[in-house]
Design an enzyme around this catalytic site. Structure first.
Site, short mmCIF file in Angstrom:
data_model
loop_
_atom_site.label_atom_id
_atom_site.label_comp_id
_atom_site.label_asym_id
_atom_site.label_seq_id
_atom_site.Cartn_x
_atom_site.Cartn_y
_atom_site.Cartn_z
CD GLN A 109 -4.72 -6.92 -8.86
OE1 GLN A 109 -5.05 -6.42 -9.92
NE2 GLN A 109 -4.17 -6.21 -7.90
CG ASP A 134 -3.57 -6.63 -4.50
OD1 ASP A 134 -2.41 -6.48 -4.91
OD2 ASP A 134 -4.33 -5.68 -4.23
CG HIS A 146 1.11 -1.57 -4.18
ND1 HIS A 146 -0.17 -1.23 -3.82
CD2 HIS A 146 1.92 -0.59 -3.70
CE1 HIS A 146 -0.14 -0.08 -3.13
NE2 HIS A 146 1.12 0.31 -3.04
CE LYS A 203 3.17 0.75 -14.21
NZ LYS A 203 1.75 0.50 -14.52
NE ARG A 239 -8.78 -1.85 -12.74
CZ ARG A 239 -7.57 -2.23 -13.14
NH1 ARG A 239 -7.36 -2.52 -14.41
NH2 ARG A 239 -6.56 -2.31 -12.29
CB CYS A 298 -3.92 -0.45 -1.99
SG CYS A 298 -3.66 -0.94 -3.71
CG HIS A 352 -0.72 -4.33 -0.44
ND1 HIS A 352 -1.96 -4.93 -0.56
CD2 HIS A 352 -0.68 -3.34 -1.37
CE1 HIS A 352 -2.63 -4.33 -1.51
NE2 HIS A 352 -1.89 -3.37 -2.02
#
Length: 291
Positions: free
Chosen positions: A50, A52, A180, A133, A32, A3, A54
């Site tokens: 991912q 991803d 996000h 979210k 992870r 992020c 933003h």
């Protein structure tokens, strides 16, 4: 997580209200350290990719951006015949930031879901510590529920902690909101679910190999490669089975691998420059020409 990287791009120069929304996407590699015993095939791994993104918006742009994201998720999942379900996760007990901002963001999210989210669920106090979210769930072919995508309306972590701002119409600095979002989430998990959902028999458009050219004898190999190259030049993913196996064995192998189409070439097909596609289900189609 990846992020913070987008904040460096955002802060690379002064932003105007006209620059927003600013959408920054990446396929990020994440790690992870999962607990022992929880790893499972492709659905839970220690390293994953991912999709991803933003998105930095003015407060007045948040509603339109959320509406667009819900539509994007529905469209992306419809390509695979999957129906997403939405869940609204609200402020947790240990949330950071101004409660008034949380209330404002949750009101906007709820309004968008009421109008575009269908029969969504509510998960009280299940938001992240920095954002309410929308979580997206699907069921696989075995009836198991999986959490896939997520849309988080960030009020604290990126805008506040990284001191982001834009200049409004009056020349004053203002704080943006950050969204996000991931459409599929972990690509490894999504691929694993798709394998089970389709039983390995992927639709033609996303099958790893879309067709196998099957020469009946060795003397047909050159023509098989010619046909394969022709199909590849038109954007198809094609292989040639020029092994020493007999034709029926080649067809059986392709069917076991769930290749959508098999194209058998022998003397007659090469002379006529035609081929009769055979589906993985065994259906024989009329012959078509190829040049």
């Amino acid at each position: 997580m990846n992020c913070p990287e987008s904040t460096f791009i955002y802060r690379s120069h002064l932003r105007s209200y006209r620059d927003l929304p600013l959408r920054l996407a990446e396929y990020g590699r994440l790690h992870r350290n999962e607990r022992s015993g929880t790893l499972s095939g492709l659905t839970r791994v220690r390293q994953f990719i991912q999709d991803d993104a933003h998105i930095y918006v003015r407060p007045d742009q948040l509603t339109a951006e959320l509406e667009a994201l819900l539509g994007e998720i529905r469209e992306a999942y419809s390509w695979f015949g999957l129906v997403p379900r939405f869940a609204f996760a609200t402020r947790p007990d240990k949330a950071l930031g101004d409660p008034a901002l949380w209330d404002r963001a949750e009101t906007i999210i709820k309004d968008v879901l009421d109008r575009h989210g269908g029969d969504y669920a509510v998960k009280p106090r299940d938001g992240t510590f920095y954002a309410p979210k929308i979580d997206i769930y699907i069921d696989d072919a075995l009836g198991r529920e999986w959490q896939m995508a997520t849309i988080q309306v960030d009020l604290v972590m990126l805008p506040e902690r990284f001191d982001l701002s834009y200049i409004d119409e009056t020349g004053q600095p203002q704080r943006p909101m950050a969204i996000h979002r991931a459409i599929y989430g972990s690509l490894e998990r999504f691929i694993g679910i798709l394998i089970e959902h389709f039983g390995g028999a992927f639709p033609l458009w996303c099958a790893p190999v879309q067709a196998v050219v099957v020469p009946i004898a060795d003397r047909h190999n050159d023509a098989a490669r010619e046909l394969a190259e022709l199909l590849r030049s038109r954007g198809l993913r094609v292989e040639v089975d020029d092994s020493s196996n007999r034709m029926q064995n080649k067809i059986r192998v392709a069917q076991e691998q769930k290749v959508p189409w098999m194209l058998v070439l022998g003397d007659r097909e090469i002379e006529a420059r035609t081929v009769a596609p055979r589906s993985r289900a065994g259906d024989q189609q009329p012959a078509v020409g190829w040049q």
